[in-house]
Scaffold this active site. Sequence first.
Site, PDB file in Angstrom:
ATOM      1  N   TYR A  36     -13.736  -3.283   9.734  1.00 36.17           N
ATOM      2  CA  TYR A  36     -12.395  -2.702   9.847  1.00 36.17           C
ATOM      3  C   TYR A  36     -11.868  -2.852  11.277  1.00 36.17           C
ATOM      4  O   TYR A  36     -10.724  -3.282  11.489  1.00 36.17           O
ATOM      5  CB  TYR A  36     -12.497  -1.230   9.455  1.00 36.17           C
ATOM      6  CG  TYR A  36     -11.213  -0.439   9.437  1.00 36.17           C
ATOM      7  CD1 TYR A  36     -10.302  -0.570   8.394  1.00 36.17           C
ATOM      8  CD2 TYR A  36     -10.924   0.490  10.444  1.00 36.17           C
ATOM      9  CE1 TYR A  36      -9.135   0.185   8.355  1.00 36.17           C
ATOM     10  CE2 TYR A  36      -9.768   1.246  10.423  1.00 36.17           C
ATOM     11  CZ  TYR A  36      -8.871   1.092   9.373  1.00 36.17           C
ATOM     12  OH  TYR A  36      -7.724   1.846   9.338  1.00 36.17           O
ATOM     13  N   ARG A  61       0.890   5.690  -1.924  1.00 39.64           N
ATOM     14  CA  ARG A  61       0.491   6.991  -1.369  1.00 39.64           C
ATOM     15  C   ARG A  61       0.404   6.901   0.150  1.00 39.64           C
ATOM     16  O   ARG A  61       0.598   5.824   0.723  1.00 39.64           O
ATOM     17  CB  ARG A  61      -0.864   7.442  -1.929  1.00 39.64           C
ATOM     18  CG  ARG A  61      -1.979   6.422  -1.693  1.00 39.64           C
ATOM     19  CD  ARG A  61      -3.286   6.845  -2.326  1.00 39.64           C
ATOM     20  NE  ARG A  61      -3.223   6.876  -3.783  1.00 39.64           N
ATOM     21  CZ  ARG A  61      -3.253   5.788  -4.566  1.00 39.64           C
ATOM     22  NH1 ARG A  61      -3.365   4.581  -4.019  1.00 39.64           N
ATOM     23  NH2 ARG A  61      -3.189   5.878  -5.862  1.00 39.64           N
ATOM     24  N   SER A  90      -4.658  -0.026  13.872  1.00 36.83           N
ATOM     25  CA  SER A  90      -5.375   1.257  13.946  1.00 36.83           C
ATOM     26  C   SER A  90      -5.930   1.400  15.355  1.00 36.83           C
ATOM     27  O   SER A  90      -6.158   0.396  16.047  1.00 36.83           O
ATOM     28  CB  SER A  90      -6.544   1.244  12.958  1.00 36.83           C
ATOM     29  OG  SER A  90      -7.426   2.319  13.214  1.00 36.83           O
ATOM     30  N   ALA A 133     -10.881  -6.463  11.828  1.00 39.52           N
ATOM     31  CA  ALA A 133      -9.651  -6.841  11.127  1.00 39.52           C
ATOM     32  C   ALA A 133      -8.432  -6.229  11.826  1.00 39.52           C
ATOM     33  O   ALA A 133      -7.397  -6.893  11.987  1.00 39.52           O
ATOM     34  CB  ALA A 133      -9.715  -6.381   9.669  1.00 39.52           C
ATOM     35  N   GLY A 143       0.834  -1.210   0.000  1.00 37.36           N
ATOM     36  CA  GLY A 143       0.000   0.000   0.000  1.00 37.36           C
ATOM     37  C   GLY A 143       0.860   1.249   0.000  1.00 37.36           C
ATOM     38  O   GLY A 143       0.544   2.249   0.643  1.00 37.36           O
ATOM     39  N   ASP A 157      -2.608  -7.265  -5.517  1.00 36.90           N
ATOM     40  CA  ASP A 157      -3.676  -7.143  -4.531  1.00 36.90           C
ATOM     41  C   ASP A 157      -3.243  -8.024  -3.360  1.00 36.90           C
ATOM     42  O   ASP A 157      -3.078  -9.241  -3.528  1.00 36.90           O
ATOM     43  CB  ASP A 157      -4.982  -7.648  -5.154  1.00 36.90           C
ATOM     44  CG  ASP A 157      -6.129  -7.689  -4.160  1.00 36.90           C
ATOM     45  OD1 ASP A 157      -5.889  -7.640  -2.936  1.00 36.90           O
ATOM     46  OD2 ASP A 157      -7.288  -7.816  -4.617  1.00 36.90           O
ATOM     47  N   VAL A 158      -3.048  -7.411  -2.186  1.00 35.17           N
ATOM     48  CA  VAL A 158      -2.469  -8.184  -1.072  1.00 35.17           C
ATOM     49  C   VAL A 158      -3.372  -9.320  -0.588  1.00 35.17           C
ATOM     50  O   VAL A 158      -2.920 -10.205   0.126  1.00 35.17           O
ATOM     51  CB  VAL A 158      -2.085  -7.273   0.129  1.00 35.17           C
ATOM     52  CG1 VAL A 158      -1.006  -6.284  -0.257  1.00 35.17           C
ATOM     53  CG2 VAL A 158      -3.305  -6.570   0.718  1.00 35.17           C
TER      54      VAL A 158
END
Length: 255
Positions: A156, A18, A144, A159, A15, A65-66
């Site tokens: 999210y 950016r 996160s 994960a 990723g 694509d991971v």
Amino acid sequence: MTHTPPEQCTAIVTGAARGIGAAVAVRLAHDGMAVGVIDLDEADCADTVDAITRSGGTATAVAADVSDESAVTQAVARIAATLGPPTVLVNNAGIGPRAELVEMSTRQWDTVTGVNLRGPFLLARSVCPYMIEAEWGRIVNMSSISAVGDAARVDYGSAKAGLIGFTKSLALQLGRHGITANAIAPGFVVSDMTRASARRLGRDFEEFRRSAAQSIPVGRVGEPEDIAHTASFLVSRAAGFVSGQVIYVAGGPVD
Ligand code: NAD
């Protein structure tokens, strides 16, 4: 046992076209590593690769694509063949669309957990043999603050919490090979991801960012470089006794 890093280190950052991933890739190149820049589209990685090569570093871009097993296997093999065996892995690629639980499709759940959790597993599994061979390695997983709960994104949040369990398990299993695994849990960081959140909520980004800063103890939101500094430390030789940790880079404590 003392494990020492190889003289020339190859790092993989996912990723990295950016945002946070780009800043991490540039920083690791500045630290002397050759960097494999993985993102969905190879052309999108040009800015990151150019920034590295302009300052005398070495980088190569590979599209993958991971969450795609064969794409990951091929990407890692290509980076190893081009830059040398990878012994540093930063699993940074992530997506965080919003949806209420009752409106969330199974496909969204699978896609979000696929990129944020299955992806790091696929990358770690592919890169680990090189680390074991070198008897040295560094894995950093981008979690996160949503790992402690995210009212807007249950997929999210799940994960990113799973990624912390994955990180600690890797640390336990791989430590004997001289491999450390740690997670960084960023708070609000200026990037396309937070810009997209503002757009989805119909808010002006500058106003969104100012209001987020008000609830952050240090009084500002994060920049991608704040995360890159932390990643740089965690993958360094000096961080060899730091493993299985979660570092919240959020301008204050997180409950
Ligand atoms: P970003 O959207 O700016 O960049 C993410 C990059 O990942 C993009 O270049 C995108 O193309 C790539 N990507 C997405 N899906 C991919 C896939 N399947 N395979 C390969 N590449 C893929 O996001 P960012 O803010 O730089 O976030 C980077 C990481 O940090 C993510 O894991 C994110 O969850 C995490 N994070 C960000 C924030 C924040 O406030 N920005 C906060 C906490 C955690």
